[in-house]
Each structure stands twice: as C-alpha cells, then as structure tokens.
Write an enzyme that holds these catalytic residues in place. Structure first.
Site, short mmCIF file in Angstrom:
data_model
loop_
_atom_site.label_atom_id
_atom_site.label_comp_id
_atom_site.label_asym_id
_atom_site.label_seq_id
_atom_site.Cartn_x
_atom_site.Cartn_y
_atom_site.Cartn_z
CB SER A 97 2.80 -3.16 6.51
OG SER A 97 3.12 -3.67 5.27
CG PHE A 135 -3.75 4.74 1.17
CD1 PHE A 135 -3.71 6.13 1.04
CD2 PHE A 135 -3.44 3.96 0.05
CE1 PHE A 135 -3.38 6.72 -0.18
CE2 PHE A 135 -3.12 4.55 -1.17
CZ PHE A 135 -3.08 5.93 -1.28
N GLY A 136 -7.30 3.51 1.25
CA GLY A 136 -8.06 2.70 0.29
C GLY A 136 -7.93 3.20 -1.14
CG LEU A 137 -5.24 3.69 -5.10
CD1 LEU A 137 -6.03 4.94 -5.47
CD2 LEU A 137 -3.74 3.96 -5.31
N GLY A 143 -6.14 -2.89 -9.56
CA GLY A 143 -4.97 -2.84 -8.70
C GLY A 143 -3.91 -1.94 -9.32
CD GLU A 370 3.09 1.53 -0.88
OE1 GLU A 370 2.98 2.39 -1.77
OE2 GLU A 370 2.83 1.71 0.30
P1 TGC Z 1 -0.88 8.64 -15.31
O1 TGC Z 1 -1.79 9.23 -16.36
O2 TGC Z 1 0.48 8.22 -15.69
O3 TGC Z 1 -0.76 9.67 -14.10
C1 TGC Z 1 -1.87 10.38 -13.58
C2 TGC Z 1 -1.33 11.69 -13.03
O4 TGC Z 1 -0.45 11.43 -11.94
C3 TGC Z 1 0.88 11.89 -12.24
N1 TGC Z 1 1.79 10.88 -11.71
C4 TGC Z 1 2.38 11.03 -10.52
N2 TGC Z 1 2.37 12.07 -9.66
C5 TGC Z 1 3.06 11.91 -8.52
N3 TGC Z 1 3.74 10.79 -8.24
C6 TGC Z 1 3.77 9.74 -9.07
N4 TGC Z 1 4.44 8.61 -8.73
C7 TGC Z 1 3.07 9.83 -10.28
N5 TGC Z 1 2.88 9.00 -11.33
C8 TGC Z 1 2.09 9.66 -12.20
C9 TGC Z 1 0.92 12.04 -13.75
O5 TGC Z 1 1.87 12.98 -14.15
C10 TGC Z 1 -0.50 12.49 -14.04
O6 TGC Z 1 -0.60 13.85 -13.67
P2 TGC Z 1 -1.62 14.83 -14.44
O7 TGC Z 1 -1.33 16.18 -13.87
O8 TGC Z 1 -1.26 14.70 -15.89
O9 TGC Z 1 -3.00 14.33 -14.13
O10 TGC Z 1 -1.70 7.46 -14.64
P3 TGC Z 1 -2.02 6.01 -15.15
O11 TGC Z 1 -3.47 5.79 -14.89
O12 TGC Z 1 -1.50 5.79 -16.54
O13 TGC Z 1 -1.22 5.06 -14.11
C11 TGC Z 1 0.15 5.17 -13.95
C12 TGC Z 1 0.71 4.09 -12.97
C13 TGC Z 1 0.50 2.71 -13.52
C14 TGC Z 1 2.18 4.35 -12.86
C15 TGC Z 1 0.12 4.21 -11.59
O14 TGC Z 1 -1.24 4.25 -11.59
C16 TGC Z 1 0.65 3.19 -10.61
O15 TGC Z 1 1.61 3.50 -9.92
N6 TGC Z 1 0.04 1.95 -10.43
C17 TGC Z 1 0.37 1.07 -9.34
C18 TGC Z 1 -0.71 1.17 -8.28
C19 TGC Z 1 -0.17 1.12 -6.90
O16 TGC Z 1 1.00 1.32 -6.64
N7 TGC Z 1 -1.05 0.88 -5.95
C20 TGC Z 1 -0.66 0.89 -4.58
C21 TGC Z 1 -1.87 0.83 -3.69
S1 TGC Z 1 -1.51 1.26 -2.00
C22 TGC Z 1 -0.63 -0.02 -1.40
O17 TGC Z 1 -0.27 -0.93 -2.04
C23 TGC Z 1 -0.31 0.11 0.03
S2 TGC Z 1 0.53 -1.23 0.70
C24 TGC Z 1 0.99 -0.47 2.13
C25 TGC Z 1 1.71 -1.30 3.09
O18 TGC Z 1 1.12 -2.21 3.71
O19 TGC Z 1 2.92 -1.01 3.31
P1 FAD Z 2 -2.93 -6.67 -10.93
O1 FAD Z 2 -2.93 -5.20 -11.17
O2 FAD Z 2 -4.13 -7.44 -11.35
O3 FAD Z 2 -1.65 -7.28 -11.60
C1 FAD Z 2 -1.49 -8.68 -11.85
C2 FAD Z 2 -0.22 -8.88 -12.67
O4 FAD Z 2 -0.35 -8.19 -13.93
C3 FAD Z 2 1.01 -8.29 -12.00
O5 FAD Z 2 2.12 -9.13 -12.22
C4 FAD Z 2 1.23 -6.96 -12.72
O6 FAD Z 2 2.59 -6.55 -12.73
C5 FAD Z 2 0.75 -7.33 -14.14
N1 FAD Z 2 0.33 -6.14 -14.88
C6 FAD Z 2 -0.70 -5.30 -14.63
N2 FAD Z 2 -0.74 -4.30 -15.52
C7 FAD Z 2 0.29 -4.51 -16.37
C8 FAD Z 2 0.79 -3.82 -17.52
N3 FAD Z 2 0.23 -2.68 -17.96
N4 FAD Z 2 1.87 -4.33 -18.14
C9 FAD Z 2 2.47 -5.47 -17.68
N5 FAD Z 2 2.05 -6.17 -16.62
C10 FAD Z 2 0.98 -5.68 -15.97
N6 FAD Z 2 -3.74 -1.41 -1.68
C11 FAD Z 2 -4.23 -0.28 -1.10
O7 FAD Z 2 -4.86 0.56 -1.75
N7 FAD Z 2 -4.02 -0.05 0.24
C12 FAD Z 2 -3.35 -0.92 1.03
O8 FAD Z 2 -3.17 -0.65 2.22
C13 FAD Z 2 -2.86 -2.13 0.44
N8 FAD Z 2 -2.25 -3.06 1.22
C14 FAD Z 2 -1.93 -4.28 0.67
C15 FAD Z 2 -1.48 -5.30 1.53
C16 FAD Z 2 -1.18 -6.56 0.99
C17 FAD Z 2 -0.76 -7.66 1.90
C18 FAD Z 2 -1.28 -6.77 -0.40
C19 FAD Z 2 -0.91 -8.10 -1.00
C20 FAD Z 2 -1.73 -5.77 -1.24
C21 FAD Z 2 -2.08 -4.52 -0.71
N9 FAD Z 2 -2.62 -3.49 -1.51
C22 FAD Z 2 -3.08 -2.34 -0.95
C23 FAD Z 2 -2.91 -3.76 -2.93
C24 FAD Z 2 -1.70 -3.66 -3.83
O9 FAD Z 2 -1.31 -2.33 -4.01
C25 FAD Z 2 -2.07 -4.31 -5.17
O10 FAD Z 2 -2.15 -5.71 -4.93
C26 FAD Z 2 -1.09 -4.02 -6.27
O11 FAD Z 2 -1.14 -2.65 -6.65
C27 FAD Z 2 -1.31 -4.90 -7.52
O12 FAD Z 2 -2.64 -4.95 -7.86
P2 FAD Z 2 -3.35 -6.37 -8.12
O13 FAD Z 2 -3.04 -7.25 -6.98
O14 FAD Z 2 -4.78 -6.09 -8.44
O15 FAD Z 2 -2.63 -6.97 -9.39
#
Ligand code: TGC
Ligand code: FAD
Length: 391
Positions: A97, A135-137, A143, A370
C-alpha cells in the site's frame, strides 16, 4: 543469497519474463525476506507502520520504478512494477500500500500533471524515500462517488483557500505532502499539493483497524488552508485526473495480491504435508487436496491475467476496463485463498505464528479500496453493455 523462497509457478510464467525483470523481482524478494517478513507480524499486532522501512524502500528503487531516471525513478516498464508489487504484498499488503500510494498516486500525478518545477522539487525526494506522500480523494460522505466531493478551493487572486476533509487516507499521518483533489468555483476537480505544516492542515490517525494494521491510515483535514498557486497541478482538470492515477494503482494491486495469495497457499501446503490427523498427513485427504488444487489453479490464472495486462500496459494498450477486471478478479481470488488456507491450518491459522490471518484481514481492505468489488463489476458491466448501472 537469502532467496530460498520458491513461489508457485505451475505454468512456468517465469519464462515470460526478461532477465532484467527477474533480477529486479529477485532483489525485491530478497529485501522482503530480509526486512519485512521478520518484523511484520509484530508491527501488525502493535498496529504500527514500520516507518524506517521507507528509506530502505527508496534505496532499493521501490518508489516510482516507472518514473524516468531524470527525476529519481528507475525508468522501468510496468511489468517490472507489477513484479515488485507481488513481492511486497507477499510480505504484507501494508507495505505494498505504501508503495502503491507513493508511486502511483503521488509520483504518477506529479510526473504526468505537474509543472517542471514541481517534478524537480518533489519527485527525487519521493523516489529516495526522503519524503512520504499521500493521496486524498475519498471523503467522509463520498467514497465510491468521488465526483460528488465537497472539498473545495476558493480563488483569492495570488493563492487559493482550501476547505474540507478526506478520510481513509493511506500514509496520511506520516506524509510530508499530499496530492489532494478538490473542486474549484466552477465545480471542476483539480489536483493540488498540500504540504505538512501548512496552517489549518492536520492529519489525525485512524486507529482500531482490524485490517492493514501495519499501515498508517488517517484523515486529511483542511480548515482554511492557504495554498500557493504554484502548488496546483497545472496539466489536469476533471475527475479523470484522479481516475488515471487509480488505473496505475489498481494495476499494481492486481499484481500485488498474487503475492499474498502465494504466501497463504505455500503456508497451507507446507502445513498440510506436516500435520497428521487420523494417523495420516491432512494433505492425503481429498478435501484438503481440493482446496489446494483450486488455490493453485486460481493463482495460475491470476498470474497469467496480470502478465498479459502488464504486456498490454507496456505497449500502451491496456484499458481502464481491463485493469478493473484484473483488480476485481485477483483480489477476490486472493481473499478466497486466504480464507481456504486458514481452514487448512485449523486453529493454528488464527495465530500470528503464520501469516494467513494477517493477509486475510488485509485483503478485506484491498477488496474495498481503489474501487470496491461491486464498483469494478459495474465498470465491466458498463463496458460490455453500454448501460450505466451506477446511477
Ligand atoms: P464518470 O462520469 O464515469 O467519469 C468521469 C470522467 O473520467 C473518465 N473516466 C476515466 N478516466 C480514466 N481512467 C478511468 N478509470 C476512468 N473512469 C472514468 C470518464 O470517461 C469521464 O471523462 P470525461 O472526459 O467525460 O470527463 O464518473 P462517475 O462520477 O460516474 O464515477 C465513475 C466511477 C464510479 C467508475 C468512479 O468514480 C470510481 O472508480 N469510483 C471508485 C472510487 C475509487 O476507486 N476510489 C479510490 C480512492 S483512492 C484509494 O482507495 C487508495 S488506497 C491505496 C492503497 O493503500 O493502496
Ligand atoms: P461506499 O462508497 O459508501 O460503499 C459502500 C457499499 O456500497 C460498497 O459495498 C459499495 O460497493 C456499494 N455501492 C456504492 N455505490 C454503489 C452503486 N452505485 N451500485 C452498487 N453498489 C454501490 N481513499 C483515498 O482517497 N486515498 C487513500 O489512500 C485511501 N486509502 C484507504 C486505505 C484503507 C485501509 C481503506 C479501507 C480505504 C482507503 N481509501 C482511500 C478509501 C477507499 O477508496 C474507499 O473506502 C472506497 O472507495 C469505498 O468507499 P466507501 O468506503 O465510502 O464505501
């Protein structure tokens, strides 16, 4: 040579790697055997990130391996990056991570979206481990839907004012800088670099985790923080900025979790050969063999998927949809393998004498961060049907 570990490689995937890739993989493997495995259970039990490892990781080139040498990286291909992640996560998901965040979520956006001054100022120090990034998203209320984020900046002429908060942020309590995503007055997502010590910025640690206990997780709180304009990433606007970073990190996870799965499988196999019940090794029972055979099959499929994805990435052809499929599949199989391995060890499986329970609990975070397991399924569903089922 410390490297006594022989990983499962049923389909000889080693033959798909170049000599350079194998040398890199083996050097990280040795480092994990030497510096991570002996200390990681204690760190997890104590809920403490082994901070001193950061400099060691920098010294052996773990941070930003795909960043050009000019900025302190190693200029390696993405397959090498994947192999590094597998080895790190064999040690612990917390170590992987830290490397994911530093490389894919901090160095990647600064390299791709930053100014020349930002690249020169931050990248070499991040590569060497002199400074740590976050990285703050994610926010308390957003989420899976980062597009609805509430953190915002106001333009004050020669600077911005940042207000809002981020939650669940890996490395937050130990970070010197954070790449933070916020909305401007036109509701466009922009990226900025927030530095430790800026007035109004704090990063409290999130404690009492049962998962990723050897990782430092925390919040990023912005209470009227003055951000100089030169700290904004100039070359990106919109949600696709952070999502592009996530592609690189999700790719690393698709490789990384294979390491955790391998460690669980290998531990269960060794234990099953030694442990006797009913006067026979438990490895002689069909039900144990079913578990082990299915684990190895899934590891093999995950290895092939990761290798092919790396191949496509190195040719510039990997799509974010393919990355989602690989992240989702490989994390799920790793978690299933951890659960099955734990069963093979019986009661011993719940102790810190073996790595399985620790991997299993870590993977509960990895399947959520992620992009959750279900979000990645919806990404695949969208791609194959053209129908958006998120909303
Ligand atoms: P949507 O309208 O679909 O997309 C907005 C714009 O982005 C483009 N796009 C992408 N571009 C590059 N890569 C991708 N994977 C892309 N997915 C979409 C899209 O074409 C659009 O472009 P434009 O030019 O039209 O503006 O956006 P949405 O708001 O409907 O959301 C889509 C969704 C749900 C797939 C996305 O928001 C998502 O992936 N949600 C999950 C959030 C997530 O993964 N959070 C992670 C936080 S960081 C973290 O967890 C770090 S843990 C690190 C560690 O400890 O290892
Ligand atoms: P939610 O979005 O509230 O989701 C809750 C449940 O609802 C999930 O099961 C999900 O699949 C479901 N759900 C949500 N939307 C839908 C839909 N449209 N349809 C069907 N089901 C849906 N984030 C950062 O930015 N930076 C980091 O460095 C980072 N590190 C992390 C480290 C740890 C240990 C953990 C646990 C999380 C970290 N995260 C980080 C946050 C992580 O990316 C989020 O927890 C993740 O994206 C899910 O968001 P949430 O926890 O708010 O769940």
């Amino acid at each position: 040579m410390i490297n006594k570990y022989t990983p499962p490689d049923y389909f000889n995937t080693d033959e798909l790697l170049s000599d350079e890739q194998k040398i890199i993989r083996n050097s990280v493997r040795d480092w994990v055997n030497r510096s991570v495995i002996p200390i990681i259970d204690k760190a997890a039990q104590e809920h403490k990130f082994p901070l001193y490892l950061i400099r060691e990781m920098g010294e052996i080139g773990i941070f930003g391996p795909f960043i050009p040498e000019k900025y302190g990286g190693a200029g390696l291909d993405k397959t090498s990056y994947g192999l590094i992640m597998t080895e790190l996560e064999r040690g612990d998901s917390a170590i992987r991570s830290t490397a994911s965040v530093q490389s894919s979520l901090v160095m990647y956006p600064i390299f791709h979206f930053g100014s020349e001054e930002q690249k020169q100022k931050y990248l070499p120090k991040l590569a060497s481990g002199e400074i740590v990034g976050a990285f703050g998203l994610t926010e308390p209320n957003h989420g899976s839907d980062p597009g609805n984020m509430e953190t915002k900046i106001q333009d004050k002429g020669d600077h911005f004012i940042l207000n809002g908060s981020k939650m669940w942020i890996t490395n937050a309590p130990i970070a010197d800088i954070a790449v933070v995503w916020a909305k401007d007055e036109n509701k466009k997502v922009i990226g900025l670099i927030v530095e430790k010590g800026m007035k109004g910025f704090s990063a409290p640690e999130t404690l009492k985790k049962w998962s990723l206990r050897a990782s430092a997780t925390g919040e990023l709180v912005f209470d009227g923080v003055l951000i100089p304009k030169e700290n904004v990433l100039p070359n990106i606007k919109g949600l696709k900025g952070p999502l592009k970073c996530l592609n690189s990190a999700r790719y690393g996870i698709a490789w990384g979790v294979i390491g955790a799965a391998m460690d669980c499988y290998q531990t269960a196999l060794n234990y099953a050969k030694e442990r006797k019940q009913f006067n026979k090794p438990i490895s002689s029972f069909q039900l144990t063999q079913k578990k082990l055979a299915e684990m190895l099959t899934e590891i093999t499929k995950a290895q092939l998927l990761a290798w092919r994805l790396g191949n496509l990435y190195d040719q510039g052809k990997a799509t974010h949809n393919q990355i989602s499929m690989a992240k989702r599949n490989n994390v799920k199989i790793a978690l299933d393998i951890a659960r099955e391995s734990r069963q093979i060890l019986g009661a011993m499986g719940i102790t810190g004498d073996f790595p399985i329970m620790r991997h299993m609990m870590n993977l509960e975070s990895v399947i959520t961060y992620e992009g959750t397991h279900d979000i990645h399924l919806l990404i695949t569903g969208f791609d194959i049907t053209g129908e958006n089922a998120f909303i």
